[in-house]
Design a protein around this motif. Sequence first.
Motif, mmCIF file in Angstrom:
data_model
loop_
_atom_site.group_PDB
_atom_site.id
_atom_site.type_symbol
_atom_site.label_atom_id
_atom_site.label_comp_id
_atom_site.label_asym_id
_atom_site.label_seq_id
_atom_site.Cartn_x
_atom_site.Cartn_y
_atom_site.Cartn_z
ATOM 1 N N ALA A 12 0.830 -1.208 0.000
ATOM 2 C CA ALA A 12 0.000 0.000 0.000
ATOM 3 C C ALA A 12 0.866 1.262 0.000
ATOM 4 C CB ALA A 12 -0.937 0.001 1.206
ATOM 5 N N THR A 13 1.962 1.248 0.739
ATOM 6 C CA THR A 13 2.869 2.391 0.785
ATOM 7 C C THR A 13 3.514 2.622 -0.579
ATOM 8 O OG1 THR A 13 3.316 2.034 3.129
ATOM 9 C CG2 THR A 13 4.952 3.309 1.903
ATOM 10 N N VAL A 14 3.977 1.550 -1.204
ATOM 11 C CA VAL A 14 4.614 1.657 -2.517
ATOM 12 C C VAL A 14 3.618 2.171 -3.552
ATOM 13 C CG1 VAL A 14 5.697 0.344 -4.399
ATOM 14 C CG2 VAL A 14 6.365 -0.088 -2.023
ATOM 15 N N LEU A 15 2.425 1.608 -3.570
ATOM 16 C CA LEU A 15 1.399 2.028 -4.521
ATOM 17 C C LEU A 15 1.062 3.504 -4.336
ATOM 18 C CD1 LEU A 15 -0.679 1.483 -6.741
ATOM 19 C CD2 LEU A 15 -2.258 0.729 -4.948
ATOM 20 N N ARG A 16 0.853 3.928 -3.097
ATOM 21 C CA ARG A 16 0.494 5.325 -2.832
ATOM 22 C C ARG A 16 1.634 6.261 -3.256
ATOM 23 N NH1 ARG A 16 -2.494 9.027 -3.480
ATOM 24 N NH2 ARG A 16 -2.654 10.669 -1.951
ATOM 25 N N LEU A 17 2.867 5.876 -2.941
ATOM 26 C CA LEU A 17 4.016 6.693 -3.318
ATOM 27 C C LEU A 17 4.120 6.805 -4.836
ATOM 28 C CD1 LEU A 17 6.436 8.319 -2.328
ATOM 29 C CD2 LEU A 17 7.742 6.189 -2.263
ATOM 30 N N MET A 18 3.891 5.711 -5.537
ATOM 31 C CA MET A 18 3.953 5.738 -7.003
ATOM 32 C C MET A 18 2.851 6.624 -7.580
ATOM 33 S SD MET A 18 5.133 1.825 -7.822
ATOM 34 C CE MET A 18 5.596 2.068 -9.553
ATOM 35 N N GLN A 19 1.670 6.600 -6.969
ATOM 36 C CA GLN A 19 0.583 7.458 -7.428
ATOM 37 C C GLN A 19 0.928 8.934 -7.219
ATOM 38 O OE1 GLN A 19 -2.516 5.671 -5.062
ATOM 39 N NE2 GLN A 19 -3.218 4.364 -6.743
ATOM 40 N N ILE A 20 1.522 9.243 -6.071
ATOM 41 C CA ILE A 20 1.945 10.615 -5.781
ATOM 42 C C ILE A 20 3.016 11.044 -6.783
ATOM 43 C CG2 ILE A 20 3.203 12.055 -4.116
ATOM 44 C CD1 ILE A 20 1.721 10.398 -1.896
ATOM 45 N N MET A 21 3.987 10.159 -7.026
ATOM 46 C CA MET A 21 5.067 10.472 -7.962
ATOM 47 C C MET A 21 4.542 10.686 -9.371
ATOM 48 S SD MET A 21 7.959 7.865 -6.457
ATOM 49 C CE MET A 21 9.244 8.284 -7.643
ATOM 50 N N HIS A 22 3.526 9.932 -9.747
ATOM 51 C CA HIS A 22 2.894 10.138 -11.058
ATOM 52 C C HIS A 22 2.255 11.524 -11.118
ATOM 53 C CE1 HIS A 22 -0.571 9.805 -13.878
ATOM 54 N NE2 HIS A 22 0.403 9.407 -14.660
ATOM 55 N N GLY A 23 1.585 11.890 -10.050
ATOM 56 C CA GLY A 23 0.957 13.210 -9.982
ATOM 57 C C GLY A 23 1.961 14.345 -10.046
ATOM 58 N N LYS A 24 3.152 14.124 -9.511
ATOM 59 C CA LYS A 24 4.216 15.135 -9.514
ATOM 60 C C LYS A 24 4.996 15.152 -10.823
ATOM 61 C CE LYS A 24 6.806 15.511 -5.742
ATOM 62 N NZ LYS A 24 7.597 15.114 -4.536
ATOM 63 N N GLY A 25 4.751 14.180 -11.694
ATOM 64 C CA GLY A 25 5.465 14.116 -12.959
ATOM 65 C C GLY A 25 6.782 13.357 -12.884
ATOM 66 N N LEU A 26 7.037 12.680 -11.772
ATOM 67 C CA LEU A 26 8.265 11.897 -11.631
ATOM 68 C C LEU A 26 8.159 10.533 -12.309
ATOM 69 C CD1 LEU A 26 9.048 12.747 -7.910
ATOM 70 C CD2 LEU A 26 10.349 13.490 -9.917
ATOM 71 N N LEU A 27 6.925 10.035 -12.433
ATOM 72 C CA LEU A 27 6.681 8.756 -13.108
ATOM 73 C C LEU A 27 5.660 8.954 -14.210
ATOM 74 C CD1 LEU A 27 6.264 6.244 -10.102
ATOM 75 C CD2 LEU A 27 8.333 6.727 -11.427
ATOM 76 N N ILE A 28 5.792 8.159 -15.252
ATOM 77 C CA ILE A 28 4.751 8.090 -16.268
ATOM 78 C C ILE A 28 4.017 6.774 -16.057
ATOM 79 C CG2 ILE A 28 5.851 9.601 -17.945
ATOM 80 C CD1 ILE A 28 6.925 7.122 -19.363
#
Length: 125
Positions: free
Chosen positions: A44-60
Amino acid sequence: MPAAIAKPTAAELDLLQTLWPLGAATARQVHQAMQAERPDVTYATVLRLMQIMHGKGLLIRDDRQRSHVYAPAQAQDSLQTNLLKDLIQKAFAGSAKALVLAALRSGISSKEREEIEQLLKDDQP
């Protein structure tokens, strides 16, 4: 002029260090890879962090499949170069020399010192 890429937090950099070698991966794959170093990290922590990073433009994110596949928005060397430039400006008044001297004084191994000396010798005209 392109928008500036958000600077990753320590946790986000940790996740990127896991994701860069994978290239692209689902949250579950990243979670499994991260557990090797940090067995306490939850999915859950990894998923949430990845979602946040996507929102910040760090991940596609590719959401064409049921499980979203994430990839870094910037190559590792590109992000590291940008972070280094920022560090040099903020902490070393724009002096790369001051950064290098501080790094050398901070206790590098003799092997690292030899590698640096060889790089400098190889770079001579």
